[in-house]
Scaffold this active site. Sequence first.
Site, PDB file in Angstrom:
ATOM      1  N   GLY A  72       0.931  -1.165   0.081  1.00  0.00           N
ATOM      2  CA  GLY A  72      -0.078  -0.242  -0.117  1.00  0.00           C
ATOM      3  C   GLY A  72       0.964   1.156   0.086  1.00  0.00           C
ATOM      4  CG  LEU A  73       1.753   3.069  -3.129  1.00  0.00           C
ATOM      5  CD1 LEU A  73       1.964   4.256  -4.015  1.00  0.00           C
ATOM      6  CD2 LEU A  73       3.794   2.626  -3.711  1.00  0.00           C
ATOM      7  CB  CYS A 135       0.515   1.037  -6.798  1.00  0.00           C
ATOM      8  SG  CYS A 135       0.380  -0.011  -5.442  1.00  0.00           S
TER       9      CYS A 135
HETATM   10  C1  LIG Z   1       7.268  -5.913  -1.376  1.00  0.00           C
HETATM   11  C2  LIG Z   1       7.030  -4.919  -2.664  1.00  0.00           C
HETATM   12  C3  LIG Z   1       7.075  -3.705  -2.836  1.00  0.00           C
HETATM   13  C4  LIG Z   1       6.890  -3.018  -3.720  1.00  0.00           C
HETATM   14  N1  LIG Z   1       6.738  -1.545  -4.134  1.00  0.00           N
HETATM   15  C5  LIG Z   1       6.885  -0.892  -5.187  1.00  0.00           C
HETATM   16  C6  LIG Z   1       6.847   0.556  -5.226  1.00  0.00           C
HETATM   17  O1  LIG Z   1       6.992   1.072  -4.077  1.00  0.00           O
HETATM   18  N2  LIG Z   1       6.832   1.357  -6.314  1.00  0.00           N
HETATM   19  C7  LIG Z   1       6.725   0.729  -7.529  1.00  0.00           C
HETATM   20  O2  LIG Z   1       6.720   1.078  -8.408  1.00  0.00           O
HETATM   21  N3  LIG Z   1       6.715  -0.940  -7.614  1.00  0.00           N
HETATM   22  C8  LIG Z   1       6.551  -1.539  -6.386  1.00  0.00           C
HETATM   23  N4  LIG Z   1       6.808  -2.859  -6.310  1.00  0.00           N
HETATM   24  C9  LIG Z   1       6.308  -3.754  -7.572  1.00  0.00           C
HETATM   25  C10 LIG Z   1       7.856  -4.161  -8.203  1.00  0.00           C
HETATM   26  O3  LIG Z   1       8.807  -2.908  -8.608  1.00  0.00           O
HETATM   27  C11 LIG Z   1       7.911  -4.982  -9.288  1.00  0.00           C
HETATM   28  O4  LIG Z   1       7.341  -4.125 -10.311  1.00  0.00           O
HETATM   29  C12 LIG Z   1       7.154  -6.190  -9.129  1.00  0.00           C
HETATM   30  O5  LIG Z   1       7.222  -6.885  -7.911  1.00  0.00           O
HETATM   31  C13 LIG Z   1       7.159  -7.311 -10.525  1.00  0.00           C
HETATM   32  O6  LIG Z   1       8.613  -7.739 -10.234  1.00  0.00           O
HETATM   33  P1  LIG Z   1       8.952  -9.104  -9.681  1.00  0.00           P
HETATM   34  O7  LIG Z   1       8.313 -10.045 -10.103  1.00  0.00           O
HETATM   35  O8  LIG Z   1      10.726  -9.058 -10.064  1.00  0.00           O
HETATM   36  O9  LIG Z   1       9.031  -8.883  -8.179  1.00  0.00           O
HETATM   37  C14 LIG Z   1       6.757  -3.729  -5.044  1.00  0.00           C
HETATM   38  C15 LIG Z   1       7.060  -5.138  -5.280  1.00  0.00           C
HETATM   39  C16 LIG Z   1       6.969  -5.950  -3.926  1.00  0.00           C
HETATM   40  C17 LIG Z   1       7.103  -7.361  -3.928  1.00  0.00           C
END
Ligand SMILES: Cc1cc2nc3c(=O)[nH]c(=O)nc-3n(C[C@H](O)[C@H](O)[C@H](O)COP(=O)(O)O)c2cc1C
Length: 308
Positions: A72-73, A135
Amino acid sequence: MINLETNLGRLRLENPVICASGCFGYGYELADYTDLHSLGAITLKTITPEPRNGNPPPRVKEISSGILTSIGLQNPGADFFMKNIMPKVKEACKPNQIIVSIAGNTVEDYANLCATISEKYGKGDIAAIEINAACPNVKLGGGAFCSKPDAMRELLSAVMKVTTLPVIAKINTNYDNTVEIAKVIEESGVDAIATTSTPLGMSIDIKKRKPALGNIKGPISGRAIRPIGVGKVWDIYRAVKIPISPSGGIYTTEDALEYIMAGATAVEIGSAHFINPRASLEILEGLKAFMVENGISDISSLVGVAHK
Ligand SMILES: Cc1cc2nc3c(=O)[nH]c(=O)nc-3n(C[C@H](O)[C@H](O)[C@H](O)COP(=O)(O)O)c2cc1C
């Protein structure tokens, strides 16, 4: 000699390996675990104008082949970020590695924060601003932009008016009209599209007989979503000319190569860091080894090669 230099519009990176937002903190926390200076870029955890407490716990549930989250940012807000976090980021990372990710509830929020960041940090301080329009979890704003072309147009037009820094627009491709949205992004003049492909899912804690996440549902990250992400990059690459920088289940060099061959100019490593903080570095080393073994002198020659 191999050339890994990567251009995302006006943003010039030493290599295409980027740490995805929210999965690598603000970068400096990981300095003891990896070689930060070798990475292409680090997209910092998204900040919003005001502090956010995020969603109710539990916020993370490991699932087979991935991770369910509902953060939730959560973030300390822009003022705290600029005063207390950015000095540490600037000490640990090179300016051309730092991508500041921003979000808000409204177009005005995004534009004001983009203006504030751009006034405070010039081209010699940071590499780019990422507009987190991805998000899916935040009740106001956020994901709405990824499915509504007019909303995306309005958002990007507002931020492009207030900054001269390179801009990356991050979208969630979890909608049917992603290609249309990608065209809107290209028309807006931003430098690159970052993608994530995190569908909402849920899990039940069978001991408690309740949803495992406090927010009930949350986006699925990790290996499980890689084929969705690769397919979306394939579609976007065919539709637009601006560079694509995807995240979604990139855990190994082979995963990164799949995305690059589907059309990605850079690759963003996310939840792999929770298992291995050196994941990005190892993927970078793997890309270099692949290029040497296969006689490839320039990484850009691999981008979209599967379409030929
Ligand atoms: C715990 C967590 C926190 C994240 N927080 C953000 C964020 O603050 N801003 C954002 O653009 N993406 C956020 N993401 C998304 C990741 O940047 C990424 O796009 C997403 O996890 C898919 O990549 P992955 O499969 O390699 O994890 C978050 C992902 C996770 C798992």
